[in-house]
Design an enzyme around this catalytic site. Sequence first.
Site, mmCIF file in Angstrom:
data_model
loop_
_atom_site.group_PDB
_atom_site.id
_atom_site.type_symbol
_atom_site.label_atom_id
_atom_site.label_comp_id
_atom_site.label_asym_id
_atom_site.label_seq_id
_atom_site.Cartn_x
_atom_site.Cartn_y
_atom_site.Cartn_z
ATOM 1 N N ASN A 1 0.861 -1.181 0.000
ATOM 2 C CA ASN A 1 0.000 0.000 0.000
ATOM 3 C C ASN A 1 0.893 1.226 0.000
ATOM 4 O OD1 ASN A 1 -2.726 -1.202 0.341
ATOM 5 N ND2 ASN A 1 -1.747 -2.046 2.166
ATOM 6 N N SER B 1 5.070 14.139 0.545
ATOM 7 C CA SER B 1 5.673 15.252 -0.188
ATOM 8 C C SER B 1 7.156 14.976 -0.395
ATOM 9 C CB SER B 1 5.427 16.576 0.525
ATOM 10 O OG SER B 1 6.032 16.573 1.795
ATOM 11 N N SER B 2 7.905 15.972 -0.702
ATOM 12 C CA SER B 2 9.185 15.778 -1.376
ATOM 13 C C SER B 2 10.436 15.983 -0.523
ATOM 14 C CB SER B 2 9.238 16.740 -2.552
ATOM 15 O OG SER B 2 8.982 18.058 -2.104
ATOM 16 N N GLU C 1 8.875 15.233 -9.009
ATOM 17 C CA GLU C 1 8.382 14.308 -10.007
ATOM 18 C C GLU C 1 7.748 15.105 -11.139
ATOM 19 O OE1 GLU C 1 5.097 14.922 -7.020
ATOM 20 O OE2 GLU C 1 7.215 14.500 -6.856
#
Length: 148
Positions: A32, A37-38, A91
């Site tokens: 899953n 965020s980054s 991304e």
Amino acid sequence: MKIAIVSGKDEGPTKLNAFDNALSDAGIGDVNLIKVSSMLAGNAEIKELPEFEAGSMVNCVLSEVTSDNPGDEITAVIAVAIGEELGCVVETTGVNKAKNDLIDEAEFMVTYMMEKRDVEIKELIVEVATTTVNKIASVVASVVYLKE
């Protein structure tokens, strides 16, 4: 902090199946995924993707695109910048966009994020998945956060 960087691509009879098959090709199809965020901790270490127990909850940054238009070239890109204080991930995706333009875009964005935080980049990694659609295809690129 430990991370793995993976990518995959595949076809399927439906968009969902193509996406699921691409995740499996990347090695993350039986877990899953929790999109985060980054941000990375400083001096993040890149490791090989371990085998996860089926159904595990796994944090990731995920780039993905799916198309059912035969002949489309689809591309998913992840760019990772690692510094001593922290790291950033970006991304981007494209349909019928030049792969090198998407790579340049991702590198620009992640470099900007690090510069904005006044953090020197020690390592910059780009992962790309691209394919030409036969019937229905999906591509994924991901940073997977590993348990310590």
